[in-house]
Design a protein around this motif. Structure first.
Motif, short mmCIF file in Angstrom:
data_model
loop_
_atom_site.label_atom_id
_atom_site.label_comp_id
_atom_site.label_asym_id
_atom_site.label_seq_id
_atom_site.Cartn_x
_atom_site.Cartn_y
_atom_site.Cartn_z
N TYR A 161 -8.86 4.93 -5.70
CA TYR A 161 -8.19 3.74 -5.31
C TYR A 161 -6.98 4.06 -4.64
CZ TYR A 161 -11.47 1.06 -9.42
OH TYR A 161 -11.81 0.28 -9.66
N ASP A 162 -6.50 3.31 -3.55
CA ASP A 162 -5.39 3.45 -2.66
C ASP A 162 -4.18 2.65 -3.62
OD1 ASP A 162 -5.71 4.90 -0.77
OD2 ASP A 162 -7.00 3.26 0.35
N VAL A 163 -2.75 3.49 -4.09
CA VAL A 163 -1.65 2.81 -5.51
C VAL A 163 -0.35 2.82 -4.14
CG1 VAL A 163 -1.48 2.79 -7.31
CG2 VAL A 163 -3.18 4.00 -6.59
N ARG A 164 -0.49 1.52 -4.88
CA ARG A 164 0.85 1.12 -4.41
C ARG A 164 1.98 1.09 -5.98
NH1 ARG A 164 2.07 -2.08 0.97
NH2 ARG A 164 4.19 -0.68 1.26
N ILE A 165 3.39 1.53 -5.97
CA ILE A 165 3.40 1.37 -6.86
C ILE A 165 4.80 0.70 -6.94
CG2 ILE A 165 2.38 2.75 -8.80
CD1 ILE A 165 4.40 5.31 -8.45
N THR A 166 6.00 0.08 -7.55
CA THR A 166 7.21 -0.93 -7.78
C THR A 166 8.01 -0.89 -8.40
OG1 THR A 166 9.01 -2.68 -6.63
CG2 THR A 166 6.41 -2.92 -7.54
N SER A 167 9.26 -0.85 -9.22
CA SER A 167 9.76 -0.69 -10.65
C SER A 167 10.33 -2.19 -11.45
CB SER A 167 10.81 -0.95 -10.37
OG SER A 167 11.66 -0.39 -9.58
N ASN A 168 9.94 -3.68 -9.95
CA ASN A 168 10.81 -4.84 -9.48
C ASN A 168 9.66 -5.77 -9.19
OD1 ASN A 168 11.36 -5.51 -6.55
ND2 ASN A 168 11.80 -3.06 -6.94
N ALA A 169 9.38 -6.86 -9.57
CA ALA A 169 8.69 -7.69 -9.39
C ALA A 169 8.60 -8.67 -7.67
CB ALA A 169 9.06 -9.34 -9.94
N ALA A 170 9.94 -7.94 -7.24
CA ALA A 170 10.35 -8.79 -5.53
C ALA A 170 9.27 -7.91 -4.99
CB ALA A 170 12.39 -8.54 -5.40
N THR A 171 9.44 -7.17 -5.25
CA THR A 171 8.48 -6.48 -4.16
C THR A 171 6.90 -6.24 -4.00
OG1 THR A 171 10.36 -4.02 -4.35
CG2 THR A 171 8.52 -3.32 -3.74
N LEU A 172 6.64 -6.71 -5.61
CA LEU A 172 5.31 -7.31 -5.46
C LEU A 172 4.71 -8.28 -4.91
CD1 LEU A 172 2.98 -6.41 -7.18
CD2 LEU A 172 3.96 -8.04 -8.78
N TRP A 173 5.56 -9.22 -5.15
CA TRP A 173 5.67 -10.61 -4.34
C TRP A 173 5.87 -10.12 -2.86
CZ3 TRP A 173 3.27 -15.02 -4.11
CH2 TRP A 173 4.30 -15.54 -3.46
N ARG A 174 6.62 -9.31 -2.26
CA ARG A 174 6.31 -9.20 -1.03
C ARG A 174 5.49 -8.78 -0.40
NH1 ARG A 174 10.64 -6.73 -1.01
NH2 ARG A 174 9.78 -4.75 -0.38
N TRP A 175 4.41 -7.82 -1.00
CA TRP A 175 3.25 -7.43 -0.61
C TRP A 175 2.01 -8.36 -0.78
CZ3 TRP A 175 3.91 -2.15 -4.48
CH2 TRP A 175 4.74 -1.28 -3.71
N VAL B 51 -4.99 -10.92 -11.41
CA VAL B 51 -3.83 -10.40 -11.84
C VAL B 51 -3.92 -9.51 -13.20
CG1 VAL B 51 -1.31 -10.21 -12.49
CG2 VAL B 51 -2.54 -11.68 -10.01
N LEU B 52 -3.87 -8.39 -13.88
CA LEU B 52 -3.81 -7.65 -14.64
C LEU B 52 -2.87 -7.65 -15.36
CD1 LEU B 52 -5.82 -6.43 -17.15
CD2 LEU B 52 -5.82 -4.56 -16.14
N VAL B 53 -2.29 -8.54 -16.68
CA VAL B 53 -0.83 -8.52 -17.25
C VAL B 53 -0.85 -7.02 -18.34
CG1 VAL B 53 0.37 -9.72 -18.53
CG2 VAL B 53 -0.44 -10.07 -16.68
N ASP C 222 6.28 -15.87 -14.79
CA ASP C 222 6.70 -17.54 -14.10
C ASP C 222 6.45 -16.48 -12.16
OD1 ASP C 222 8.37 -18.24 -16.07
OD2 ASP C 222 10.44 -15.99 -15.58
N LEU C 223 5.69 -15.03 -12.01
CA LEU C 223 5.57 -14.76 -11.02
C LEU C 223 4.15 -15.30 -10.48
CD1 LEU C 223 6.31 -13.38 -8.45
CD2 LEU C 223 5.37 -11.35 -9.95
N LEU C 224 3.17 -15.10 -11.65
CA LEU C 224 1.75 -15.85 -11.88
C LEU C 224 1.49 -17.28 -10.87
CD1 LEU C 224 0.05 -14.14 -15.08
CD2 LEU C 224 -0.87 -13.87 -12.62
N PRO C 225 2.04 -18.63 -11.34
CA PRO C 225 1.80 -19.04 -10.43
C PRO C 225 2.14 -19.77 -9.46
CG PRO C 225 2.65 -19.48 -12.64
CD PRO C 225 3.62 -17.87 -12.97
N ARG C 226 3.17 -18.54 -8.13
CA ARG C 226 2.76 -18.60 -7.18
C ARG C 226 2.39 -17.37 -6.49
NH1 ARG C 226 8.57 -16.95 -8.24
NH2 ARG C 226 8.36 -15.22 -6.70
N ILE C 227 1.76 -16.95 -7.48
CA ILE C 227 0.71 -15.25 -6.71
C ILE C 227 -0.77 -16.42 -6.78
CG2 ILE C 227 -1.06 -13.70 -7.52
CD1 ILE C 227 1.11 -12.05 -9.14
N LYS C 228 -0.99 -16.88 -8.22
CA LYS C 228 -2.02 -17.60 -7.69
C LYS C 228 -2.40 -19.07 -6.69
CE LYS C 228 -5.01 -16.70 -9.88
NZ LYS C 228 -5.32 -15.59 -9.90
#
Length: 484
Positions: free
Chosen positions: A28-42, A78-80, A64-70
């Motif tokens: 897999y191609d992997v992109r990693i981050t330590s925060n929710a803000a970057t994850l949401w931007r991607w 999304v795997l939690v 709190d982020l999951l509803p926005r993603i869905k």
């Protein structure tokens, strides 16, 4: 999916490194981050084919982020992951729309398998129940065995699949059924439970399906059955292995055709209930013995769920003790604290009565002991040591025995547990009576220094009756020593 991109978010650098290496090796191609803000931007930019995220991050909770993603990308799985591995974490993950939930620490092989499965399945965004914000805890435990149960229940919440719960007595089968109902899509309907072993066999059909007036002697009016009472909700059939054959046939018809008739009735009644069955028996053995229908077994065993005995999840004992202590405190009982060594000792006990036995012990300790701290000595007094094989003694405030009934009850529970699923041979009453009478007569003779007349008076027996029992039980007649 080849060349898929996995978006990973976790504030733990070690976990990010491990996931990056493992997923890259898996292709897999992997992109990693330590925060929710970057994850949401991607995600908002349309990047990534699947998300793997921790729940707790420095800037935002994943729930709190999951509803926005869905809402933005409903087909993005999304795997939690979470170290807060409780039943409510699994339920929230399901309610918020997560594809799956993994407790930390997790198995990398399992994680990669889940990712592969998620990417290969067609995804639909199911309707999710709104979170009511109540942080109740119907199931307790953080062991690997309980984590798997949480995950299975979370997946079943929004389905009507029939569930078969197996496990020893006292493992919490009804509690699991209630949790599935209370947090599932039928939560607004009734939860109705019926124990097959507690109802006379000739009345089970009437209890389940109801009866019409005059259907049998004593049926003076129409009566609704449990299926009618559970309409729109969940029907929990406990001890299903005790259901008689005639009732099994009628239940099979309900599962096959979705309808039943009352006892004495002629008009089929459509039904809409979810069935959850439970047993502490080996139903396959019952099938081989002709006591349970094989076709009914497979109709009920759509999703099998085994509840582990407490001895297989001894690491959950501290959490369970805390839970039962909180319940006792809410009921007005004194607050206690368990010494760490006492909890360690409890982990070594086999718990034949499982969680129910542990709950009873905690309540007994809370009610009977004045000490603020429950010590290993108190626990050792209450529980039979595995190494010594001695039965536990019920104790009062000063650590002295309370009632003979408690000691007999405890020994009988262990006696039946030794036979597992089978019953002991006939004649149990006489065997128990003999074991109780022997030490009782011996103690009376010792107290009266071998005087059988006084011993008979002490016991409230006729002298001839006592002599007969001495012979029958093989009691050694007391003879005082010279120094006595």
């Amino acid at each position: 999916m080849t060349n898929a991109t996995v978006l990973v978010a976790d504030d733990d650098a070690a976990i990010r490194t491990v996931l990056n290496q493992a997923l890259s090796r898996a292709g897999y191609d992997v992109r990693i981050t330590s925060n929710a803000a970057t994850l949401w931007r991607w995600i908002a930019a349309g990047e990534g084919d699947i998300v793997v995220t921790d729940v707790v991050m420095p800037d935002e909770n994943a729930f709190d982020l999951l509803p926005r993603i869905k809402k933005a990308r409903p087909d993005l799985p999304v795997l939690v992951m979470s170290a807060q591995n409780t039943f409510m974490t699994a339920v929230k993950a399901s309610e918020k729309g997560a594809y799956d939930y993994l407790p930390k620490p997790f198995d990398l092989t399992e994680l990669i398998a889940i990712i592969g499965r998620a990417l290969s399945e067609p995804r639909h965004a199911p309707e999710r129940a709104e979170d009511d914000g109540q942080e109740t805890m119907p199931l307790v435990g953080r062991s690997a065995a309980m984590q798997e149960i949480y995950r299975v229940l979370a997946r079943l919440m929004q389905t009507d699949l029939t569930l078969m719960i197996t496990g020893e007595s006292g493992t919490g089968k009804e509690l699991v059924a209630r949790a599935l109902h209370d947090y599932g899509k039928r939560r607004n309907g009734p939860f109705v439970a019926i124990n097959m072993a507690a109802i006379p066999r000739d009345l089970i059909e009437s209890e389940l399906f109801g009866h019409e007036k005059g259907a049998f002697t004593g049926a003076q009016a129409r009566s609704s059955g449990r299926f009618e009472q559970a309409e729109g909700g969940t029907l929990f059939l406990d001890e299903i292995g005790d259901m008689p054959m005639d009732a099994q046939t009628r239940l099979l018809r309900v599962l096959q055709q979705g309808e039943y008739t009352t006892v004495g009735g002629r008009t089929p009644i459509r039904t809409d209930v979810r069935i959850v069955a439970a047993t502490n028996r080996d139903l396959k053995q019952s099938i081989n013995r002709g006591l349970f229908r094989e076709d009914l077994y497979y109709r009920l065993n759509v999703v099998p769920l085994r509840l582990p005995p407490l001895r297989e999840r001894a690491g959950d004992i501290p959490d369970l003790v805390r839970h039962f202590m909180q319940q006792a405190e809410r009921e007005g009982l004194d607050v206690k604290r368990f010494a760490p060594e006492a909890l360690d000792l409890m982990k070594t006990y086999p718990w034949p009565g499982n969680v129910r036995e542990l709950e009873n012990l905690v309540r007994r300790l809370t009610a009977l002991y004045p000490q603020e701290v429950i010590t290993p000595g108190i626990i050792a007094t209450e529980l039979r040591s595995e190494t010594s094989g001695e039965p536990p003694a019920a104790t009062g405030h000063g650590g002295s025995p309370t009632t003979i009934a408690q000691a007999v009850e405890e020994n009988m529970r262990r006696y039946f547990a030794d036979f597992g699923e089978d019953l002991p041979p006939p004649g149990l009453y006489e065997r128990v009576l003999a074991e109780v009478e022997y030490p009782l007569i011996l103690a009376a003779l010792s107290a009266t220094r071998g005087n059988q007349i006084k011993a008979a008076e002490l016991l409230g027996l006729n002298r001839n009756t006592l002599r007969k029992k001495i012979r029958e039980r093989g009691v050694s007649v007391y003879r005082p020593t010279r120094s006595a």
